[in-house]
Write an enzyme that holds these catalytic residues in place. Structure first.
Site, PDB file in Angstrom:
ATOM      1  CB  SER A 136      -0.876  -0.033   1.262  1.00  0.00           C
ATOM      2  OG  SER A 136      -1.588   1.174   1.402  1.00  0.00           O
ATOM      3  CE  LYS A 162      -4.826   0.090   0.632  1.00  0.00           C
ATOM      4  NZ  LYS A 162      -5.489  -0.664   1.710  1.00  0.00           N
ATOM      5  CE  LYS A 164      -3.980   3.978   2.290  1.00  0.00           C
ATOM      6  NZ  LYS A 164      -5.156   3.417   2.959  1.00  0.00           N
ATOM      7  CG  ASP A 189      -7.941   2.468   1.000  1.00  0.00           C
ATOM      8  OD1 ASP A 189      -9.080   2.962   1.134  1.00  0.00           O
ATOM      9  OD2 ASP A 189      -7.316   1.925   1.930  1.00  0.00           O
ATOM     10  CD  GLU A 214      -8.928  -0.817   1.102  1.00  0.00           C
ATOM     11  OE1 GLU A 214      -8.064  -1.184   0.269  1.00  0.00           O
ATOM     12  OE2 GLU A 214      -8.698  -0.758   2.313  1.00  0.00           O
ATOM     13  CG  ASP A 239     -10.413  -0.732   5.593  1.00  0.00           C
ATOM     14  OD1 ASP A 239     -10.714  -1.052   6.744  1.00  0.00           O
ATOM     15  OD2 ASP A 239      -9.269  -0.281   5.320  1.00  0.00           O
ATOM     16  CE  LYS A 263      -7.105  -2.036   7.232  1.00  0.00           C
ATOM     17  NZ  LYS A 263      -7.236  -0.568   7.180  1.00  0.00           N
ATOM     18  N   GLY A 291      -4.012  -4.046   6.477  1.00  0.00           N
ATOM     19  CA  GLY A 291      -2.960  -3.777   7.463  1.00  0.00           C
ATOM     20  C   GLY A 291      -3.133  -2.399   8.062  1.00  0.00           C
TER      21      GLY A 291
HETATM   22  O1  OSB Z   1      -7.069   1.936   4.843  1.00  0.00           O
HETATM   23  O2  OSB Z   1      -5.975   0.167   4.514  1.00  0.00           O
HETATM   24  C1  OSB Z   1      -6.053   1.278   5.045  1.00  0.00           C
HETATM   25  C2  OSB Z   1      -2.813   2.073   6.895  1.00  0.00           C
HETATM   26  C3  OSB Z   1      -3.305   2.728   7.997  1.00  0.00           C
HETATM   27  C4  OSB Z   1      -4.652   2.945   8.098  1.00  0.00           C
HETATM   28  C5  OSB Z   1      -5.523   2.480   7.103  1.00  0.00           C
HETATM   29  C6  OSB Z   1      -5.034   1.804   6.006  1.00  0.00           C
HETATM   30  C7  OSB Z   1      -3.647   1.627   5.883  1.00  0.00           C
HETATM   31  C8  OSB Z   1      -2.994   1.015   4.727  1.00  0.00           C
HETATM   32  C9  OSB Z   1      -1.643   0.385   4.955  1.00  0.00           C
HETATM   33  O3  OSB Z   1      -3.455   1.048   3.619  1.00  0.00           O
HETATM   34  C10 OSB Z   1      -1.699  -1.084   5.003  1.00  0.00           C
HETATM   35  C11 OSB Z   1      -0.411  -1.701   5.481  1.00  0.00           C
HETATM   36  O4  OSB Z   1       0.473  -1.905   4.651  1.00  0.00           O
HETATM   37  O5  OSB Z   1      -0.285  -1.993   6.690  1.00  0.00           O
HETATM   38 MG    MG Z   2      -8.348   0.802   3.587  1.00  0.00          MG
END
Ligand code: OSB
Ligand code: MG
Length: 371
Positions: A136, A162, A164, A189, A214, A239, A263, A291
């Site tokens: 991500s 992924k 953001k 996401d 996402e 999520d 999660k 994560g």
């Molecule tokens: O929305 O998936 C998410 C990290 C912190 C809070 C929310 C998210 C995320 C990530 C990172 O996308 C995922 C990772 O590599 O741990």
């Molecule tokens: Mg997410």
């Protein structure tokens, strides 16, 4: 199983190797809580994924600390609970605070695994020995920096990327990515940064053939996601919105999404995660493991969960080095050139937390004893 004699809360701070920026803003370091529980000479570790500020969720490190200290740990002592399943049932009487609950439940699972001398994946009924890894990548200062970062992660073997997105950092960024990487396994996401008023912008993302989009809308909005999904070719993945097996069922019935991100912290533990997994398997909704930039302790717990059969997409589980210069565990978590992580085989979480490193990153520590 013996009683839990003592619990320990530790607040830590670890700097990221590279800042992480989402629609909430930019973070340079992570503050989080480790939960340790002790029983008959065995120590179990859990990680609480709440952040310092209530951005992704309403929970924070301070709310989680106080709920654990004043309610959840006393519950374990009062009812002599060491079984994680029983803890899950008893902790239901307290509303909300899933991340605090998950942190303690994970520590109890680790103890159980160590007592039975089995890695957690075996206890959970996992079927995979290697799990597919994605990465991500946060919002960068420029699109060219993002493209460079994607390139470098692809060289390391990651199976999908992924990115953001947020209003103003979406279509034009994805277009540039697609120009450079036409066949890349790509998803985006939004962490709830859009609303139904943005439906035209979101519909235009269909052309980028994302594996999934996402959480475009805020957490508690299954209905608007359902309206958007009807107009979109891209599968939506939820999520933040999925907080229990019950919300997963409603999302399924309303057709709010076609994929679910699980999660452990968001849904309050492994017991609830497995319920969501099993429900989705029955309804043929693929899931994958999200994560929260965990240290190796939370990450190892996630890896065991991701061995279940209905985890059908690459997970947000990357190598220790992607997040931290030196992770808290040995061996460090590594991603192979094929983009997979080998599932630990030692009992419990299967990795060894390094107390000296934990100590160096500690801001605050408290021991809570059974009276
Ligand atoms: O929305 O998936 C998410 C990290 C912190 C809070 C929310 C998210 C995320 C990530 C990172 O996308 C995922 C990772 O590599 O741990
Ligand atoms: Mg997410």
């Amino acid at each position: 199983m013996g009683n839990i004699e003592r619990a320990e809360l530790i607040l830590l701070r670890l700097p990221y190797v590279h800042f992480f920026e989402t629609s909430f803003g930019r973070e340079e370091e992570r503050e989080f809580i480790l939960v340790k529980v002790h029983s008959g000479g065995i120590c179990g570790y859990g990680e609480v994924v709440a952040d310092k500020s209530p951005l992704y969720s309403y929970e924070t490190t301070s709310t989680a600390w106080s709920v654990l200290k004043d309610f959840l740990i006393p519950l374990v002592f009062e009812h002599s609970i060491s079984d994680p399943q029983l803890f899950h049932e008893e902790a239901k009487k307290y509303r909300g605070h899933p991340m605090a609950k998950a942190g303690l439940e994970l520590a109890l699972w680790d103890i159980q695994g160590k007592q039975e001398e089995k890695p957690l994946w075996k206890i959970y009924g996992g079927v995979k020995r290697e799990i597919p890894s994605g990465v991500s990548i946060g919002i960068q200062d420029s699109v060219s920096e993002l493209v460079d970062r994607i390139q470098s992660f692809l060289k390391k073997g990651y199976q999908r990327i992924k990115v953001k997105i947020k209003p103003g950092w979406d279509g034009k960024v994805l277009k540039e990515i697609r120009k450079t990487f036409p066949d890349l396994a790509l998803q985006a996401d939004a962490n709830g940064a859009y609303s139904l008023n943005d439906r035209e912008t979101l519909k235009r993302l269909d052309e980028f053939k994302l594996i999934m989009l996402e959480q475009p809308f805020p957490p508690y909005d299954l209905w608007d996601h359902s309206r958007l999904q009807k107009e979109l070719e891209t599968p939506l993945c939820l999520d933040e919105s999925i907080i229990s097996v019950d919300t997963a069922r409603k999302a399924f019935e309303m057709e709010s999404c076609r994929i679910i991100n699980i999660k452990v912290g968001r849904v309050g533990g492994i017991v609830e995660s497995r319920k969501i997994h099993d429900f989705c398997q029955e309804k043929d909704i693929p899931v994958w493991c999200g994560g929260m930039l965990e240290s190796g302790i939370g990450r190892a717990h996630n890896i065991h969960l991701a061995t279940l059969p209905n985890f059908r997409y690459p997970n947000d589980l990357s190598a220790s080095k992607r997040y931290y210069a030196q992770d808290l565990v040995e061996p460090q978590i590594e991603v192979s050139q094929e983009g997979t992580i080998r599932v630990p085989e030692s009992p419990g979480i299967g990795v060894s937390p390094q107390e000296d490193r934990i100590e160096r990153a500690t801001l605050k520590r408290e021991v809570i004893k059974s009276s």
